[in-house]
Design a protein around this motif. Structure first.
Motif, short mmCIF file in Angstrom:
data_model
loop_
_atom_site.label_atom_id
_atom_site.label_comp_id
_atom_site.label_asym_id
_atom_site.label_seq_id
_atom_site.Cartn_x
_atom_site.Cartn_y
_atom_site.Cartn_z
N LEU A 226 -0.77 10.64 17.28
CA LEU A 226 -0.67 10.25 15.88
C LEU A 226 -1.44 11.23 14.99
O LEU A 226 -2.49 11.74 15.37
CB LEU A 226 -1.22 8.84 15.68
N SER A 227 -0.92 11.46 13.80
CA SER A 227 -1.56 12.35 12.85
C SER A 227 -2.81 11.68 12.27
O SER A 227 -2.94 10.45 12.30
CB SER A 227 -0.60 12.69 11.72
N PRO A 228 -3.74 12.46 11.72
CA PRO A 228 -4.93 11.88 11.08
C PRO A 228 -4.56 10.89 9.97
O PRO A 228 -5.24 9.86 9.80
CB PRO A 228 -5.66 13.10 10.52
N ALA A 229 -3.50 11.18 9.22
CA ALA A 229 -3.09 10.27 8.14
C ALA A 229 -2.66 8.92 8.69
O ALA A 229 -2.97 7.87 8.11
CB ALA A 229 -1.95 10.90 7.34
N LEU A 231 -3.63 7.68 11.69
CA LEU A 231 -4.82 7.06 12.30
C LEU A 231 -5.71 6.43 11.23
O LEU A 231 -6.39 5.44 11.49
CB LEU A 231 -5.60 8.11 13.10
N ALA A 232 -5.69 7.01 10.03
CA ALA A 232 -6.50 6.46 8.95
C ALA A 232 -6.02 5.07 8.54
O ALA A 232 -6.78 4.30 7.94
CB ALA A 232 -6.47 7.39 7.75
N ARG A 233 -4.77 4.74 8.85
CA ARG A 233 -4.22 3.43 8.52
C ARG A 233 -4.21 2.47 9.71
O ARG A 233 -3.66 1.37 9.62
CB ARG A 233 -2.79 3.60 7.99
N ALA A 234 -4.80 2.88 10.83
CA ALA A 234 -4.82 2.03 12.02
C ALA A 234 -5.47 0.68 11.71
O ALA A 234 -6.56 0.61 11.15
CB ALA A 234 -5.59 2.72 13.14
#
Length: 270
Positions: A226-229, A231-234
């Motif tokens: 998964l991209s950082p963007a 993962l930021a919404r995990a």
């Protein structure tokens, strides 16, 4: 004599490697390459039969045309373009070519050339196919080293499953329950993704998702990462929808996974 740019030769030519097993000359060069990597604490390259076939065909093409070139003599295809004609999925590729009177000399010449040396010692490359043709009349070896880092050989269904698992893992890492898939919305995203592929444009504007939602459209070598963007919404959404397909394009002739994804039913607003 060693040439790494252009050369001509005539006479009878003999293949030095055949089938799925490297011939003596190809095995010798693979040993030399891996000795160089071992001395620098780099992982060894693994011989790959599909890459070896491409390398052998190009070595034969060069020896028959008498021209040392990365481009095929019949249609001008580059290594990347020749790869794109196979079913291999490649994230990164490099090619070395050389011609000389001895294998040791060809190897030394490649190692003395910064660009060729970089390919041999590139830690990101994992596989190699080596093709060698011997010009008996001229006493010359024509050498091709085709390097690659392969993509996961996943079907679209398996790629989507890898994405689902990655989402579940990321959500669980935050202490949140895994998001549930909205199957109907995933089908809509699959249609939108097909339209994106047809237009050869990756954009969230092609995705119609009822708000509130976070929408993502991207290409990737590995759908299970998964991209950082993202993962930021995990943990921030209760549901998701997704579609994945592997495609080759003019911009990415070796191919990438195209992904359309939506996170819906937010747990909280940010």
């Amino acid at each position: 004599m060693v040439l790494l740019a252009a050369a001509s030769a005539t006479g009878a030519v003999r293949e030095e490697s055949r089938g799925n097993r490297p011939g003596t000359a190809a095995a010798d060069l693979l040993r030399r390459v891996n000795e160089e990597r071992h001395q620098r604490d780099l992982a060894p390259l693994h011989g790959h039969s599909g890459l070896a076939r491409l390398a052998r065909l190009h070595a034969a093409d060069m020896s028959q045309s008498g021209i040392l070139s990365h481009l095929s003599s019949d249609d001008g295809a580059s290594y990347s373009q020749r790869l794109a004609r196979t079913d291999l999925r490649v994230a990164q590729a490099a090619e070395n070519i050389g011609m000389g009177s001895s294998l040791a000399g060809v190897h030394a010449g490649l190692m003395a050339s910064p660009g060729h040396r970089a390919a041999i010692l590139n830690p990101d490359l994992q596989e190699v196919g080596i093709g060698v043709m011997r010009d008996e009349a001229e006493g010359l070896y024509w050498v091709v080293q085709d390097f690659a880092r392969l993509l996961p050989g996943l079907s679209d269904a398996a790629a989507l499953a890898a994405l689902r698992q990655a989402l579940s893992t990321a959500w669980e890492a935050t202490g949140a329950p895994p998001p549930r898939e909205d199957a109907a919305l995933s089908r809509l995203l699959a249609t939108a993704l097909a339209n994106m592929v047809e237009r050869r444009k990756v954009t969230t504007q092609a995705l119609t998702v009822p708000p509130p939602a976070w929408v993502f459209a991207y290409t990737t070598e590995d759908p299970g990462v998964l991209s950082p963007a993202l993962l930021a919404r995990a943990g921030d959404a209760r549901r998701f929808a997704a579609a994945v397909t592997f495609q080759r394009s003019h911009e990415s002739p070796l191919g990438l996974f195209w992904v359309a994804l939506a996170l819906t039913q937010p747990v909280k607003e940010r």
